[in-house]
Motif scaffolding. Structure first.
Motif, PDB file in Angstrom:
ATOM      1  N   VAL A   1      -8.874 -16.185  -3.507  1.00 20.72           N
ATOM      2  CA  VAL A   1     -10.186 -16.518  -2.949  1.00 20.72           C
ATOM      3  C   VAL A   1     -10.276 -18.007  -2.648  1.00 20.72           C
ATOM      4  N   ASP A   2     -11.173 -18.342  -1.720  1.00 25.51           N
ATOM      5  CA  ASP A   2     -11.678 -19.701  -1.601  1.00 25.51           C
ATOM      6  C   ASP A   2     -13.199 -19.608  -1.645  1.00 25.51           C
ATOM      7  N   ASP A   3     -13.916 -20.625  -1.189  1.00 28.48           N
ATOM      8  CA  ASP A   3     -15.356 -20.610  -1.356  1.00 28.48           C
ATOM      9  C   ASP A   3     -16.077 -19.646  -0.423  1.00 28.48           C
ATOM     10  N   ARG A   4     -15.389 -19.106   0.595  1.00 25.99           N
ATOM     11  CA  ARG A   4     -16.047 -18.220   1.559  1.00 25.99           C
ATOM     12  C   ARG A   4     -15.399 -16.854   1.700  1.00 25.99           C
ATOM     13  N   ARG A   5     -14.106 -16.742   1.384  1.00 26.10           N
ATOM     14  CA  ARG A   5     -13.397 -15.505   1.696  1.00 26.10           C
ATOM     15  C   ARG A   5     -12.520 -15.036   0.541  1.00 26.10           C
ATOM     16  N   ILE A   6     -12.227 -13.727   0.575  1.00 26.95           N
ATOM     17  CA  ILE A   6     -11.240 -13.111  -0.304  1.00 26.95           C
ATOM     18  C   ILE A   6     -10.052 -12.732   0.565  1.00 26.95           C
ATOM     19  N   TYR A   7      -8.843 -12.997   0.084  1.00 30.93           N
ATOM     20  CA  TYR A   7      -7.642 -12.714   0.860  1.00 30.93           C
ATOM     21  C   TYR A   7      -6.883 -11.571   0.203  1.00 30.93           C
ATOM     22  N   VAL A   8      -6.705 -10.488   0.978  1.00 33.14           N
ATOM     23  CA  VAL A   8      -6.077  -9.274   0.475  1.00 33.14           C
ATOM     24  C   VAL A   8      -4.739  -9.088   1.192  1.00 33.14           C
ATOM     25  N   PRO A   9      -3.620  -9.343   0.520  1.00 32.37           N
ATOM     26  CA  PRO A   9      -2.315  -9.131   1.150  1.00 32.37           C
ATOM     27  C   PRO A   9      -1.935  -7.660   1.143  1.00 32.37           C
ATOM     28  N   GLY A  10      -1.158  -7.262   2.143  1.00 29.05           N
ATOM     29  CA  GLY A  10      -0.729  -5.869   2.223  1.00 29.05           C
ATOM     30  C   GLY A  10       0.561  -5.716   2.977  1.00 29.05           C
TER      31      GLY A  10
ATOM     32  N   ASP B   1       0.964  -4.303   5.676  1.00 25.00           N
ATOM     33  CA  ASP B   1       0.749  -4.384   7.114  1.00 25.00           C
ATOM     34  C   ASP B   1       0.223  -5.743   7.554  1.00 25.00           C
ATOM     35  N   GLY B   2      -0.117  -6.630   6.613  1.00 24.61           N
ATOM     36  CA  GLY B   2      -0.629  -7.935   6.993  1.00 24.61           C
ATOM     37  C   GLY B   2      -1.608  -8.498   5.988  1.00 24.61           C
ATOM     38  N   LEU B   3      -2.334  -9.524   6.399  1.00 24.09           N
ATOM     39  CA  LEU B   3      -3.272 -10.225   5.526  1.00 24.09           C
ATOM     40  C   LEU B   3      -4.697 -10.059   6.047  1.00 24.09           C
ATOM     41  N   ARG B   4      -5.597  -9.613   5.161  1.00 24.06           N
ATOM     42  CA  ARG B   4      -7.007  -9.475   5.496  1.00 24.06           C
ATOM     43  C   ARG B   4      -7.813 -10.576   4.827  1.00 24.06           C
ATOM     44  N   ALA B   5      -8.719 -11.175   5.583  1.00 22.74           N
ATOM     45  CA  ALA B   5      -9.686 -12.119   5.029  1.00 22.74           C
ATOM     46  C   ALA B   5     -11.049 -11.423   5.024  1.00 22.74           C
ATOM     47  N   ILE B   6     -11.629 -11.303   3.838  1.00 24.91           N
ATOM     48  CA  ILE B   6     -12.886 -10.580   3.651  1.00 24.91           C
ATOM     49  C   ILE B   6     -13.971 -11.580   3.255  1.00 24.91           C
TER      50      ILE B   6
ATOM     51  N   GLU C   1     -17.466  -7.786   4.483  1.00 30.41           N
ATOM     52  CA  GLU C   1     -17.001  -7.510   5.849  1.00 30.41           C
ATOM     53  C   GLU C   1     -15.742  -8.313   6.146  1.00 30.41           C
ATOM     54  N   GLN C   2     -14.911  -7.764   7.029  1.00 29.95           N
ATOM     55  CA  GLN C   2     -13.667  -8.430   7.379  1.00 29.95           C
ATOM     56  C   GLN C   2     -13.917  -9.557   8.364  1.00 29.95           C
ATOM     57  N   ALA C   3     -13.344 -10.733   8.091  1.00 27.20           N
ATOM     58  CA  ALA C   3     -13.486 -11.892   8.964  1.00 27.20           C
ATOM     59  C   ALA C   3     -12.338 -11.976   9.964  1.00 27.20           C
TER      60      ALA C   3
ATOM     61  N   SER D   1       4.112 -14.261  17.155  1.00 26.10           N
ATOM     62  CA  SER D   1       3.671 -12.919  17.519  1.00 26.10           C
ATOM     63  C   SER D   1       2.668 -12.321  16.572  1.00 26.10           C
ATOM     64  N   GLU D   2       2.212 -13.035  15.493  1.00 22.92           N
ATOM     65  CA  GLU D   2       1.224 -12.452  14.609  1.00 22.92           C
ATOM     66  C   GLU D   2      -0.081 -12.244  15.368  1.00 22.92           C
ATOM     67  N   ARG D   3      -0.675 -11.088  15.211  1.00 24.13           N
ATOM     68  CA  ARG D   3      -1.910 -10.777  15.912  1.00 24.13           C
ATOM     69  C   ARG D   3      -3.087 -11.141  15.036  1.00 24.13           C
ATOM     70  N   ILE D   4      -4.057 -11.884  15.565  1.00 23.20           N
ATOM     71  CA  ILE D   4      -5.243 -12.292  14.837  1.00 23.20           C
ATOM     72  C   ILE D   4      -6.407 -11.468  15.337  1.00 23.20           C
ATOM     73  N   GLU D   5      -7.008 -10.677  14.463  1.00 21.59           N
ATOM     74  CA  GLU D   5      -8.145  -9.863  14.839  1.00 21.59           C
ATOM     75  C   GLU D   5      -9.370 -10.383  14.110  1.00 21.59           C
ATOM     76  N   SER D   6     -10.374 -10.817  14.861  1.00 23.70           N
ATOM     77  CA  SER D   6     -11.535 -11.431  14.234  1.00 23.70           C
ATOM     78  C   SER D   6     -12.397 -10.426  13.509  1.00 23.70           C
TER      79      SER D   6
END
Length: 373
Positions: free
Chosen positions: A113-122, A124-129, A135-137, A15-20
């Motif tokens: 981080v990896d070579d393309r994104r920063i991962y921000v846990p929270g 309410d969920g996980l953001r990939a920047i 910008e949010q991926a 049920s995790e929602r993926i928002e591009s």
């Protein structure tokens, strides 16, 4: 910032929602603003704050710094900063609003981080920047309890279950029941992930396909694991504030290589492995301790005791070991334990990061760049 179009789909795994492209509040690209410099040999950095000829610049940013690929990232309470490590100038900044969240202090500062994104846990969920522009991926709508581990094109996150997330798309690849709420930040590699249940003291390893590889019960309160080569290092607090233990496990099958007694390791930290040594920041009722152990068998090489209750997780280079403390100091040691210098910051220093030119230290008020030479 104009709001990007929003698209939402559901992962087949649950049920995790993926928002591009979930909207964020705003993003701005700035030049060198708000940085206070001090020249070599200067005794004061201007305004309020500590005085040291080692401090090269400071910024009024609170959060754990992370240095990678020539950029210094810091997640403050509601702002993600991408800074130049040379002078602290802003490459970009992504800001969020209190109205975006149901809870205060919702975004965690322990980003990855990896070579393309920063991962921000929270909460309410996980953001990939995106590292390129802030910008949010993508976004995974599943509240996280701790930071995330990154490895092999995956992001591993502790939510209600342990999630393995595809780093490119944000799709949940698999999930595993972890059976506990008080989980630590996972340690990930290209072929799997290891995590610990802090309260129950269970260390568990999963293969890249989600199959449980092994499980080891410590019967003590654990800290986050560290994977180095073919060994998993786990610090435990057998008597919080008094005594602890460091455990070295075979990464392939979880069998014990060695275990040694230590002071009580600080919550939220993990062992730091560099070369042939393991370093551990510890807490005590009266004094904190930094311990250096031999990686082969856990034999103590040297230790340092501060004037307060905690020494935090250190940063290690070829020549030195750096650590912050509850006594408001940043300490520098040789690899053999000799105290090289210390800097007063006027507030508790919880995180230090070593770069090519400077050491970066974060206290409860500011981010500092310190000349280690």
């Amino acid at each position: 910032m104009t709001s990007p179009s929003q698209s939402t789909d559901r992962s087949d795994a649950g049920s995790e929602r993926i928002e591009s492209r979930r909207p964020i509040s705003r993003r701005t690209t700035l030049q060198s603003l708000g940085v206070i410099f001090t020249g070599v040999g200067a005794g004061c950095i201007g305004g309020s704050g500590p005085s040291s000829d080692r401090i090269r610049w400071r910024k009024s940013i609170r959060g754990q710094p992370l240095l990678d690929g020539g950029t210094l990232y810091v997640m403050g309470r509601l702002t993600l900063h991408a800074l130049s490590p040379t002078d602290g100038s802003k490459q970009w900044v992504t800001e969020y609003s209190e109205d975006d969240f149901d809870q205060r202090l919702c975004l965690h500062s322990d980003i990855a981080v990896d070579d393309r994104r920063i991962y921000v846990p929270g909460c309410d969920g996980l953001r990939a920047i995106r590292r390129s522009d802030g910008e949010q991926a993508w976004f995974v709508d599943s509240p996280l309890r701790q930071g995330v581990g990154v490895g092999g094109g995956r992001v591993y996150a502790n939510a209600e279950e342990l999630l393995a997330i595809d780093a490119s798309s944000g799709a949940v690849v698999w999930r595993a029941d972890t059976g506990g709420d008080h989980l630590t930040t996972p340690a990930a590699t290209a072929d799997g992930v290891v995590f610990t249940n802090r309260v129950d003291g269970v260390v568990t390893a999963f293969d890249v396909d989600g199959e449980r590889r092994w499980e080891h019960r410590t019967d003590a309160e654990t800290r986050g694991p560290t994977i180095a080569g073919d060994t998993v290092y786990v610090a435990m607090s057998t008597e919080p504030g008094k005594a602890g233990r460091l455990l070295a496990l075979n990464r392939a099958d979880g069998t014990v290589r060695w275990t040694v007694d230590t002071p009580s390791p600080k919550r939220g930290t993990a062992p730091v492995v560099d070369g042939d040594a393991v370093y551990l920041g510890c807490s005590g009722r009266e004094h904190g301790t930094l311990v250096a152990l031999d990686r082969r068998d856990g034999t103590e090489r040297w230790s340092f005791t501060d004037e307060n209750s905690t020494v935090y997780e250190p940063a290690v280079t070829d020549d030195a070991v750096y650590a912050g403390s509850n006594d408001n100091q940043v300490y520098a040691f040789s690899r053999t334990g000799e105290l090289l210098w210390q800097v007063e910051t006027n507030s508790v220093v919880g995180t230090v990061v070593a770069g090519k030119e400077f050491l970066y230290a974060a206290n409860n008020e500011r981010l500092f760049a310190i000349d280690p030479s």
